[in-house]
Design an enzyme around this catalytic site. Sequence first.
Site, PDB file in Angstrom:
ATOM      1  N   GLU A 460      -9.189   2.836  -5.667  1.00 20.11           N
ATOM      2  CA  GLU A 460      -8.452   3.755  -4.708  1.00 20.11           C
ATOM      3  C   GLU A 460      -9.172   5.184  -4.809  1.00 20.11           C
ATOM      4  O   GLU A 460      -8.590   6.152  -4.131  1.00 20.11           O
ATOM      5  CB  GLU A 460      -7.139   3.785  -5.153  1.00 20.11           C
ATOM      6  CG  GLU A 460      -6.401   2.553  -4.951  1.00 20.11           C
ATOM      7  CD  GLU A 460      -4.916   2.458  -5.314  1.00 20.11           C
ATOM      8  OE1 GLU A 460      -4.566   3.551  -5.768  1.00 20.11           O
ATOM      9  OE2 GLU A 460      -4.229   1.636  -5.036  1.00 20.11           O
ATOM     10  N   GLU A 557      -4.214  -5.522  -3.018  1.00 19.30           N
ATOM     11  CA  GLU A 557      -3.150  -5.069  -3.724  1.00 19.30           C
ATOM     12  C   GLU A 557      -1.895  -5.029  -3.210  1.00 19.30           C
ATOM     13  O   GLU A 557      -1.868  -4.660  -2.062  1.00 19.30           O
ATOM     14  CB  GLU A 557      -3.355  -3.836  -4.586  1.00 19.30           C
ATOM     15  CG  GLU A 557      -4.193  -3.733  -5.872  1.00 19.30           C
ATOM     16  CD  GLU A 557      -4.104  -2.355  -6.514  1.00 19.30           C
ATOM     17  OE1 GLU A 557      -3.218  -1.533  -5.892  1.00 19.30           O
ATOM     18  OE2 GLU A 557      -5.011  -1.905  -6.998  1.00 19.30           O
TER      19      GLU A 557
HETATM   20  C1  BMA Z   1      -2.132   0.571  -7.432  1.00 18.12           C
HETATM   21  C2  BMA Z   1      -3.096   0.185  -8.462  1.00 18.12           C
HETATM   22  C3  BMA Z   1      -2.654   0.844  -9.793  1.00 18.12           C
HETATM   23  C4  BMA Z   1      -1.126   0.959  -9.932  1.00 18.12           C
HETATM   24  C5  BMA Z   1      -0.454   0.277  -8.820  1.00 18.12           C
HETATM   25  C6  BMA Z   1       1.192   0.409  -8.802  1.00 18.12           C
HETATM   26  O1  BMA Z   1      -2.658   1.347  -6.543  1.00 18.12           O
HETATM   27  O2  BMA Z   1      -4.381   0.541  -8.196  1.00 18.12           O
HETATM   28  O3  BMA Z   1      -2.933   2.277 -10.145  1.00 18.12           O
HETATM   29  O4  BMA Z   1      -0.471   0.876 -11.052  1.00 18.12           O
HETATM   30  O5  BMA Z   1      -0.732   0.762  -7.476  1.00 18.12           O
HETATM   31  O6  BMA Z   1       1.554   1.696  -8.483  1.00 18.12           O
END
Ligand code: BMA
Length: 851
Positions: A460, A557
Site C-alpha cells: 500500500e 485484499e
Molecule cells: C490492509 C492491510 C493491513 C491492514 C488491513 C486492515 O490495508 O494491508 O495493513 O491490517 O488493511 O485494515
Amino acid sequence: MWRLLLLLAAPWGPGTLAGSPPGPAARSLRGSWRLASGNGSVVLSGAVPGCVHTALLRQGLIQDPYYRSNDLAYKWISLDNWTYSRTFKAFDARKWQKVNLVFEGIDTVAQILVNNVTVGRTDNMFNRYSFDITSVIKEDSFIEVRFLSAISYAAQRSRSHRAYRVPPQCPPPVQKGECHVNFIRKEQCSFSWDWGPSFPTQGIWKDVRIEAYNICHLIYFTLTPIYVKSAQQWSLEIESVFDVVSSKPVVGLVTVNIPKLQIQQTYTTELHPGEDRIVLLVNISKSATVQKWWPNGHGNQTGYDMTTTFIMEAGYKIEKFSKAYFRTVELVEEPIPGSPGLSFYFRINGHPIFIKGSNWIPADSFQDRVSSDVLKIILQSTVDANMNALRVWGGGVYEQDEFYDICDELGIMIWQDFMFACALYPTDQNFLKSVRAEITHQVKRLKSHPSIILWSGNNENEAAIAGNWFFIPHAEMKVYFKDYVTLYVKNIQEIVLAEDKSRPYITSSPTNGMESVKEGWISQNPYDTHYGDTHFYDYLSDCWDWTVYPKTRFASEYGFQSWPSFSTLEKVSSTEDWSFTSNFSFHRQHHASGNDQMLHQAGLHFKLPQNTDPLQLFKDTIYLTQVMQAQCIKAETEFYRRSQSEIINGEGHTMGALYWQLNDIWQAPSWASLEYGGKWKMLHYFAQRFFAPLLPVGHEDKGVLFIYGVSDLHSDSELTLKVSLYQWDSTAPVCTLAKEGVIVKAGSAAPIYKEPVNDLLKRCGNCTRQSCVVTFYFVGKGELYSPSNYHFLSSLKDAVGLEKAQLSVSTSLSAVGKWGWGWRPQLRYLLLFNISLVWQLNLESEKLDSF
Ligand code: BMA
C-alpha cells in the site's frame, strides 16, 4: 587427475579425502545463553533462537504477555537494552583459513563482540550476517550480543533524518504502539498494527553458528526451472555461491544427479578468490517425462530428489540434497476486448488460474513460538478450505524456510511482498545498503521455492503516496516520489531482476501494474479496477449488496472483522472482561470504531443479541460477529469469482480473490478466519465452500435471481442444477427444479439460470421472501458435485418461521490426520454437515434468542 580424485572420494565419505585438508566445520551456538538487562538487574538464561520476552516468560519472570493488557504492562522489556552472552569451545583456529560467526537472523540492532573485540554490528532483522572472526577466536571463547532497544534506535534514526519528515510518525493511538517503525528494518507490525499488539522484540531469532573452512565454502545453493517453449524443453539452472578463501583459483568437478529424470551429469568448474558463483544449466532430456508442480486443486506437486556433489581441488567435497520442481509462472497484463485497461492474472504452466486464498500475517508476536506444528496446522487449514494461494503481507516477516517447504508440498502459491507496509521510507545510504543486503539475501534464500509466484515491493505504499495519506503539502511531494522510485525500482527491482528472472515483480500492492510503470511508478489511482490489483474495505455499506464491490481485475485484499470465539478469549481474560463494552474489549480492538462497525453491519440483517445474562450476551455477540463476517466475505468473494469471465461496463475479468486476513497474531478482534491457535472461525468453514472448485453462485439483480456456474476445473462439466425453495420452518423443500444438461466450462464463470424472484415464489406456491430461502447445487456424473449454496430473499431479521436448530455436535479423537490433529477431520465433517444447511445460521440459536 580429477577423475582420479573422484574415485578416491568414495571411501572416506562426505567432507574430506585422505591426506587432504579437512572439510568445513560448523559449531552450533543454539541453546541456552546468559541474558541480562541493561543495568544487570535482571539476569536469566535465554534460549537461542529466541527473544527476551519468551525467555522472561519461560523463567516465570513475567506472565503470559498476551494476558489482558500485559502488552502495556511489559513495555519496559522493549525499552531496555539487553545483552546475550555465552562461552564456547572453538576449533583450533590455526587449522582454518577462515572462521565465521554466522547469524541467520538477529532482531535487530546489536553490537557483536567475540573475546571483547567488536566483530560487527547489525541493524536489519531480515538480513543474514556473517562476521569474520578468524583473528579473534580462541579455544575458549566468549561471545556477547549487545542489543539496543529497537524503539530507541528508530527514534534516533528519525531524529537524525533532518531534511524532511518520513511519515507516519506514530501509529494511531487506538493501536497503543510505538513510533518510527519505518526507520528500522524490523517486522513492521511489531510496533503494533490494527490487529496486533506492540511487542518490539529483541533476540537472536534464527540459527547462529560458527563456520570454519579452508579453500572455499558454499553459501547459497539455488535451483530455477526454465522452460523453453519453442524447443519444448525443460532445463534447470543451478546457482552456487561460494566464499573462496584460497589465494589462487580453485578447480573442481560438479556432479548433478536426478535419478527419476535419468540425469547424471558432471561439469568441470573454476572458482576465483573472494565471493564467486557457479551457474550450471542442466538440460532435461526430451525423452524424460517431466511431471510439473501444480497449485492445489490443479494437479500434483511433484518434486524430484536431486543430489549435487562438488569435489574441489585437494579433495574438498560438498554434497547438497535438494528437490527440483518444474513449473512456469507468468503475470499476464494484456488488453481485454471490450474493456479499457489491461488484464492482471497468473498463468501457471501455461494455464490461467483463478487465485483463491487469503493474506498471511505473522503467526505470533514472538517468532520463536512459530513451531513446525503451528505452521502445519495453519497451512493445512488453507488447503482444507480449498485455497490455492496466500499473500505473505509486507508488514510482517519473510517467513521461515519450513513455511515455504510446506507451501511447496501443499501447492499453496505465494504472493511474496517485501517487508515494507503502509508507510514512507527513508532512502539514505545506510538504509539502502541494509535493504540491498536484505533483498539479495531473501531472494537467494527463497527463489528455489516453486510456491512463490510473485515478488511485490510493498504493501500500500503506492496508494499512500497517490492518496496522500500523510497530508504532505503538494509542493513537497516530489521528494517522496523520488524516494519511492529509488527504493522500489532502482534498488529492490534492480536486485530482484538480477537475482531472479523466473518470476514477475510488481512494485506495490495495490498497483496498476504496467499502467503504474507508465505513470512513473505511482498511478493517480492505484485502485483502478481496469488495471492490476485492488484492496477494498467498506464497513458501512450493506455487505450483502454486491453492487458495492469493485469489479476489479484482482482482489488482493478485502475483509470484515469479527471476534474470536469465547474459548480463545477466555485464556487471556478474566470474568470482568467478558462484555462487549469492557475495557478489555476496547483494549483488544486496534481498529478505530471496529466494534461499532461490526454491530452496525450485523444489525443490517440480524437481530442484535439481547440476552439479559451478561455473559451469554457477550457470547451471542461474539457469535453474531462471526456470522456477519462469514456472510459478508462470502458475498464479496462470490462476486469476485462470478466476475471472472465477463466484462460489464468495461469492468470484470476478475482473476483473484485473497481476503484479508487468514490468521491471527494474538487473541483479539480482527479480519482473520483462523483464530490464534488455529481454531476455525465460521468464515473459514464458509471459505471451504465459497472456494469450492465447482460452485453455483446466486445473486439478485433488479428482482431477478441469477445463478452462475463457477468452475476451476480443467475440463468442462456436464451437470444438473437443482434449485429448491425451503420454508424456514421445514427441512423438506417446497419445490425443486432440476435443470439438466448444464455445461459449465473449465476455468470460467457464466450465468446458467435466471428467473424473476416473483415468478419463482409464485411457481412455488406457499413461499414469500420472508418465509423461504433458495438453495442450489450441482450434481454431475460420478463424483462430480458442488456444495449446496443459497440465496437469501430477505434479511434474516425479517425471516418468518426460523426455529431453534436443536443440533448437537460430538467429537471423537479416533481419526488421526496426516499431522496428528486427529480430532479435526471428524469434527469438521460434523460441522460441515450442519452448516451445509441454510439453517446453519441458527446453529446456536438456543443461545442466541434474539436471532
Ligand atoms: C490492509 C492491510 C493491513 C491492514 C488491513 C486492515 O490495508 O494491508 O495493513 O491490517 O488493511 O485494515
